[in-house]
Design an enzyme around this catalytic site. Structure first.
Site, mmCIF file in Angstrom:
data_model
loop_
_atom_site.group_PDB
_atom_site.id
_atom_site.type_symbol
_atom_site.label_atom_id
_atom_site.label_comp_id
_atom_site.label_asym_id
_atom_site.label_seq_id
_atom_site.Cartn_x
_atom_site.Cartn_y
_atom_site.Cartn_z
ATOM 1 N N GLU A 51 0.725 -1.104 0.071
ATOM 2 C CA GLU A 51 0.041 -0.006 -0.284
ATOM 3 C C GLU A 51 0.940 1.266 -0.074
ATOM 4 O O GLU A 51 0.443 2.189 -0.576
ATOM 5 C CB GLU A 51 -0.914 0.237 1.174
ATOM 6 C CG GLU A 51 -2.090 -1.170 1.157
ATOM 7 C CD GLU A 51 -1.541 -2.441 1.668
ATOM 8 O OE1 GLU A 51 -2.753 -3.104 1.966
ATOM 9 O OE2 GLU A 51 -0.612 -2.445 2.187
ATOM 10 N N PHE A 113 -11.851 -6.585 14.440
ATOM 11 C CA PHE A 113 -10.751 -7.160 13.543
ATOM 12 C C PHE A 113 -10.212 -6.065 12.309
ATOM 13 O O PHE A 113 -11.520 -5.638 11.782
ATOM 14 C CB PHE A 113 -11.249 -8.280 12.839
ATOM 15 C CG PHE A 113 -10.195 -9.040 11.894
ATOM 16 C CD1 PHE A 113 -9.000 -9.435 12.195
ATOM 17 C CD2 PHE A 113 -10.468 -8.912 10.401
ATOM 18 C CE1 PHE A 113 -8.074 -9.851 11.373
ATOM 19 C CE2 PHE A 113 -9.661 -9.722 9.532
ATOM 20 C CZ PHE A 113 -8.451 -9.982 10.026
ATOM 21 N N GLN A 114 -9.212 -5.758 12.256
ATOM 22 C CA GLN A 114 -8.577 -4.735 11.366
ATOM 23 C C GLN A 114 -9.267 -3.423 11.455
ATOM 24 O O GLN A 114 -9.691 -2.654 10.567
ATOM 25 C CB GLN A 114 -8.918 -5.391 9.866
ATOM 26 C CG GLN A 114 -7.808 -6.511 9.470
ATOM 27 C CD GLN A 114 -7.774 -6.962 8.083
ATOM 28 O OE1 GLN A 114 -8.736 -6.533 7.256
ATOM 29 N NE2 GLN A 114 -6.574 -7.476 7.735
ATOM 30 N N LYS A 163 -17.678 -0.157 6.012
ATOM 31 C CA LYS A 163 -18.117 -1.121 4.971
ATOM 32 C C LYS A 163 -19.606 -0.916 4.726
ATOM 33 O O LYS A 163 -20.028 -1.158 3.510
ATOM 34 C CB LYS A 163 -17.710 -2.451 5.187
ATOM 35 C CG LYS A 163 -17.956 -3.395 4.303
ATOM 36 C CD LYS A 163 -17.315 -4.641 4.304
ATOM 37 C CE LYS A 163 -17.501 -5.683 3.356
ATOM 38 N NZ LYS A 163 -16.917 -7.107 3.734
ATOM 39 N N MET A 471 24.605 8.458 2.320
ATOM 40 C CA MET A 471 24.500 9.783 3.221
ATOM 41 C C MET A 471 24.982 9.895 4.580
ATOM 42 O O MET A 471 25.743 10.432 4.945
ATOM 43 C CB MET A 471 23.158 10.647 2.767
ATOM 44 C CG MET A 471 22.919 11.907 3.059
ATOM 45 S SD MET A 471 24.089 13.047 2.392
ATOM 46 C CE MET A 471 23.050 13.218 1.058
#
Length: 565
Positions: A51, A113-114, A163, A471
């Protein structure tokens, strides 16, 4: 008409002119993905391997097209994987709309959940964010998100959608996109008039421009402004493609790794005209000594940036495109030959260059980037990761076209560039796109080579392989007694085998005489529609110079580093 929430989302995106989104599916956004499946002829979806890369792709798409980037992710870890990408866009003022799914409304706040409070997490790194709890507010929320992302100083906006909202039946009526409500302050004309008078009276003008010029599509106005002022020009990292780098007036980047000519111009000018830049600490270095002999005029759309990091003599708050255009109307053609010639003398005397460390045959980064510049006529889109290679790209690639550079300036996000390059190429299919990386950054996103292969995205991933975090190691050499703690990465990966495993072309450069023919081969692969990984093996002791130590005067950069001391 009555549509379910997911179809409403698609219709509203189409209203806004969206034809491409980047994302990754999951349970909380299944309804949205079903709608995208049914509307695949209207909106193209690009799935990445992670993602975060999808978010960076939406960012790169936006920077190089001028459109609003859109990214879609599921709830919980899908949403949190966007956070670094959103923060990157926020720091660099990139217009983006991030859409995340969430658990159904009845499960919010129950540690389901999630489930995660993505609005709470992203509040400090978005211009605004929404969680949609009323189905009827979904269409206008989406419209408002696009308006906010593009109004005034641009930036990312997040919409979190439970949802059950995506499944609810909603009354939908097509509407025209909302127009920006931003208006220049009432003091705009007076501020412009005073700025014009200061410019007319100065003898040693110096123009410094940032990413705001690109964001405002003010490149043409700036070109005319430079001509009228007859002044030397420096750019910030974010402003690299705001002005033709091959122009006689251009004297390089300003700041910690900018040119000495630009640094001396800051100290020697009597008027510094700043266009669309926020005066970051990497530019100022030491605000107490910066431009101490000059008046500073700051043209900036965000009033919060005026006087935030350095006091200025005069400011113009407003749209930089309108401000420069108005100044062009008020200013006569000017000439400052003595000052201009002095600065051009510095430009020649302190021209950037690298010297071999071990042998004349070794590959130097400036040779590679200069060759790439020649082979693409300075007209490729360049994205970068973050580190030494990022500074070399800004120093040695001579950008000629606007919206040709995508790099994480404010946040300094390692792992940004390859995802961004995907967005750049999807948004600009007819242009050559090259991501310039170091191997440290490459190992953060090399999984996205699979995205190049899947979608047949013919861009070039050019990796400087030196087996170190260059760097950070450079700082350890200079300021930590050469105690190279955890910066010798030496993972032993064969990049050519890796390219083959991912199903893309591989090209390796190990000697000076291979640079041009191997880059030509890579460009030919890309032109034929094939993604390619270019492995450039360089010495681990090549450093980025000039370099201004933290807190030092910008006009006193380190020009050489003794590798033996």
């Amino acid at each position: 008409m009555q549509l379910n929430g997911s179809d409403v989302i698609v219709e509203c995106l189409v209203e806004q002119g969206v034809d491409t989104i980047f994302g990754y599916p999951g349970g909380a956004v299944l309804n949205i993905y079903d709608a995208l499946y049914k509307n695949s002829d209207r909106i193209r979806h690009i799935i990445t391997a992670h993602e975060q890369a999808a978010c960076h792709a939406a960012d790169g798409y936006s920077r190089t097209t001028g459109k609003t980037g859109v990214v879609l992710a599921t709830s919980g870890p899908g949403a949190t994987n966007l956070v670094t990408g959103i923060a990157t866009a926020y720091m660099d003022s990139v217009p983006m709309v991030a859409i995340t799914g969430n658990v159904t409304r009845n499960l919010l706040g129950l540690d389901s959940f999630q489930e995660v409070d993505i609005c709470g997490i992203t509040m400090p790194i978005t211009k605004h964010n929404f969680i949609v709890k009323d189905p009827e507010k979904l269409p206008d929320t989406i419209r408002e998100a696009f308006r906010i992302a593009n109004e005034g100083r641009k930036g990312p906006v997040l919409i979190d959608i439970p949802k059950d909202i995506t499944a609810a039946m909603i009354e939908y009526e097509k509407k025209e996109p909302l127009k920006s409500e931003y208006k220049d302050p009432d003091t705009f004309e007076a501020e412009i008039a005073e700025a014009a008078e200061l410019i007319k009276k100065c003898e040693r003008p110096f123009i410094y421009a940032g990413g705001g010029v690109v964001s405002a599509d003010a490149v043409d106005e700036m070109k005319e402004f430079v001509r009228k002022c007859n002044a030397p020009v420096a750019l910030s990292l974010m402003g690299q493609c705001a002005y033709d780098n091959t122009s006689e007036n251009y004297i390089g980047m300003l700041g910690m790794h900018g040119t000495k000519a630009a640094a001396k111009a800051v100290s020697g000018c009597d008027l510094m005209i700043v266009l669309g830049s926020r005066f970051s600490d990497r530019v100022l270095c030491n605000p107490n000594t910066f431009a101490k002999n000059a008046h500073i005029i700051h043209l900036e759309i965000d009033p919060a940036e005026i006087g935030k990091n350095i006091e200025v003599y005069h400011h113009v708050t407003g749209d930089v495109k309108k401000a420069i255009a108005r100044l062009n109307e008020l200013l006569p053609d000017m000439s400052h030959p003595e000052w201009f010639n002095e600065v051009m003398g510095w430009k020649k005397k302190y021209a950037l260059h690298m010297v071999p460390i071990e042998s004349e045959d070794e590959v130097l980064p400036d040779q590679v980037i200069s060759a790439l510049d020649d082979l693409t006529d300075g007209k490729a889109i360049i994205s970068t990761e973050v580190g030494q290679h990022q500074m070399w790209a800004a120093q040695y690639y001579d950008f000629k076209c606007a919206r040709s550079f995508a790099s994480s300036g404010g946040l300094g996000t390692m792992g940004y560039g390859l995802g961004a390059a995907i967005g750049c190429k999807i948004g600009n299919p007819d242009r050559t796109v090259v991501n310039i990386a170091g191997d440290g950054s490459f190992f953060m996103n090399c999984n996205e080579l699979s995205s190049l292969a899947k979608h047949k995205i013919p861009l070039i991933e050019l990796v400087f392989e030196n087996d170190v975090l260059g760097m950070v190691r450079q700082w350890q050499r200079l300021f930590y007694g050469k105690r190279f703690s955890q910066t010798n990465i030496e993972r032993g990966t064969d990049f050519m085998k890796l390219a083959d495993a991912f199903g893309i072309e591989g090209v390796r450069i190990t000697k000076k005489d291979e640079i041009v023919p191997q880059l030509k081969k890579a460009l030919e692969y890309a032109a034929a529609g094939r993604p390619v990984l270019v492995d450039v093996v360089i010495n681990k002791d090549v450093n980025v110079l000039p370099m201004v130590p933290a807190g030092a005067d910008v006009s006193q950069p380190i020009m050489e580093i003794d590798l033996e001391s």
